[in-house]
Scaffold this motif. Sequence first.
Motif, short mmCIF file in Angstrom:
data_model
loop_
_atom_site.label_atom_id
_atom_site.label_comp_id
_atom_site.label_asym_id
_atom_site.label_seq_id
_atom_site.Cartn_x
_atom_site.Cartn_y
_atom_site.Cartn_z
N PRO A 147 6.05 7.15 -1.32
CA PRO A 147 6.34 7.46 0.09
C PRO A 147 7.54 6.71 0.70
CG PRO A 147 3.98 7.29 -0.23
CD PRO A 147 4.61 6.84 -1.52
N ILE B 217 3.70 8.55 -9.45
CA ILE B 217 2.44 9.30 -9.39
C ILE B 217 1.91 9.34 -7.95
CG2 ILE B 217 0.01 9.31 -10.16
CD1 ILE B 217 1.81 9.95 -12.43
N MET B 218 2.08 8.23 -7.25
CA MET B 218 1.58 8.15 -5.88
C MET B 218 2.54 8.83 -4.89
SD MET B 218 -1.29 6.79 -6.19
CE MET B 218 -2.17 5.88 -7.46
N GLY B 219 3.63 9.35 -5.40
CA GLY B 219 4.56 10.07 -4.53
C GLY B 219 5.66 9.21 -3.92
N ARG C 299 14.85 11.02 2.51
CA ARG C 299 14.74 12.35 3.13
C ARG C 299 14.73 12.26 4.65
NH1 ARG C 299 10.57 15.28 -1.12
NH2 ARG C 299 11.81 14.78 -2.96
N TRP C 300 13.76 11.52 5.19
CA TRP C 300 13.66 11.48 6.65
C TRP C 300 14.79 10.65 7.29
CZ3 TRP C 300 11.78 6.87 9.32
CH2 TRP C 300 11.86 7.00 10.72
N ASN D 292 0.84 -1.22 0.00
CA ASN D 292 0.00 0.00 0.00
C ASN D 292 0.87 1.26 0.00
OD1 ASN D 292 -2.18 -1.66 0.09
ND2 ASN D 292 -2.78 -1.18 2.19
N TYR D 293 1.85 1.28 -0.83
CA TYR D 293 2.73 2.45 -0.99
C TYR D 293 3.47 2.84 0.29
CZ TYR D 293 -0.21 2.64 -5.08
OH TYR D 293 -0.89 2.30 -6.22
N GLY D 294 3.74 1.88 1.14
CA GLY D 294 4.45 2.22 2.37
C GLY D 294 5.17 1.04 2.99
N PHE D 295 5.78 1.30 4.13
CA PHE D 295 6.41 0.22 4.90
C PHE D 295 5.32 -0.72 5.40
CE2 PHE D 295 9.42 3.79 6.38
CZ PHE D 295 10.34 3.52 5.39
N LYS E 134 10.82 8.32 -0.35
CA LYS E 134 11.04 9.64 0.26
C LYS E 134 11.36 9.52 1.75
CE LYS E 134 8.55 12.56 -2.92
NZ LYS E 134 7.17 12.70 -3.31
N LEU E 135 10.70 8.58 2.41
CA LEU E 135 10.97 8.41 3.85
C LEU E 135 12.42 8.00 4.08
CD1 LEU E 135 7.67 6.79 5.09
CD2 LEU E 135 8.70 8.90 5.94
#
Lengths: 210, 193
Positions: free
Chosen positions: B144, B140-142, B151-152, B87-90, B147-148
């Motif tokens: 995540p 398109i979904m960014g 960047r983070w 789902n676009y994440g960890f 980026k995490l």
Amino acid sequence: MRVLVVYCHPVPESFCAALRDTCLAALAAGGHEARLLDLYAEGFNPAMNARERRTYNDGPPADPVLLAHGEHLHWAEGLLFVYPTWWYGLPAMLKGWLERVWAVDIAFGLAPDGGRIKPKLQNIRRLGVVTTCGATWLVSKLIGEPGRKTLLRGMRPLFSPRCRSFYLAHYDMDRSTPESRRAYLEKVRATMGRFGATSASPSPLVGEGG
Amino acid sequence: MQVLVLHAHPVEDSFNAGLHQLVVDRLTARGHAVDACDLYAEGFDPVLSRQERLDYHDVGVNRAHVEEHVARLKRAQALVLVFPVWNYGFPAILKGYFDRVFLPGVSFDLVDGTVQPSLRNIRRLCAVTSYGGTRFRTIIMGDPPRKLVSRWLRATVHPLAKLDYLALYDMNNTTDAGREAFKAKVAARLDRF
């Protein structure tokens, strides 16, 4: 409108709980029918297990807890998430809820030829997010707001094509004041009052692109 | 180098578990001291509890809930994440690791409401991951998770830490050859760790 409120915070006396109560009261006042899903109170287990993962593509999950939550999703016309943003994203509890409940044949169907997935939550016409962020607005934007993207872009294709959404956040929570929190509660209350506003007229419910 | 490898996939014979094994074997063969933390196998609980939330800002007390994980993180000179993107994440179990272990006094200090990163012991960062979505769709979904990490997490560790983000997209439509090529790329990158 039938609204499923998905709430996720471990502390019953938190500001987030006040946000939840404000949402529920404002929805009731607006004539909406709300159902509350309190993931911590339910003791929801967010970690998808090996058996579930192995059979993920074969059909809906077998766990009756997940199926019951799936029924709530199909009952709803509006979805409202109330949670704290932790490390720019959803708390693990809420992230795991999406992973386990928004499964095959509940949230989407798989095309037999491996093509695009088929949305199964087209009953959802409104999507709302009410959250708090420790980070400032600027830092949140720099990191890309993963939590916002997950819900507003990632999940969006599963809903009605005409689904409208809003995202409300109180940024910089660690420097919040009683005034800023009160103002935020008021903003949340005002937005809830228009939860079912029709898309024909100008409305504060802005569509999220992508 | 002391390397903490965090793995987050429940299925032992999955492609992702294979990547984890590859990472551990390769780093060990190169003489690194590997602390392989398989979150599922260790039964890690990703749920931040009420008490943890209440203790969150109480530096010293907050880490008592996850003492062992804090010690392992603080001992590490490099951090490698091996996980699938869901789902676009960890996966929740990995998100929960960050929720519970990346605490004030552990990974950052809160000074006047501003986060100041403090994981300076970590001088090398690597993520090895597989996506269900295509690269295009993910952008398109960014994207995540990318980026995490870039960047983070990158801003949380030592300022000069080098980062590798190794991702295989569109997992469900990859071929055996495509997956082998990705593994070869991961192996090559780890050999230069």
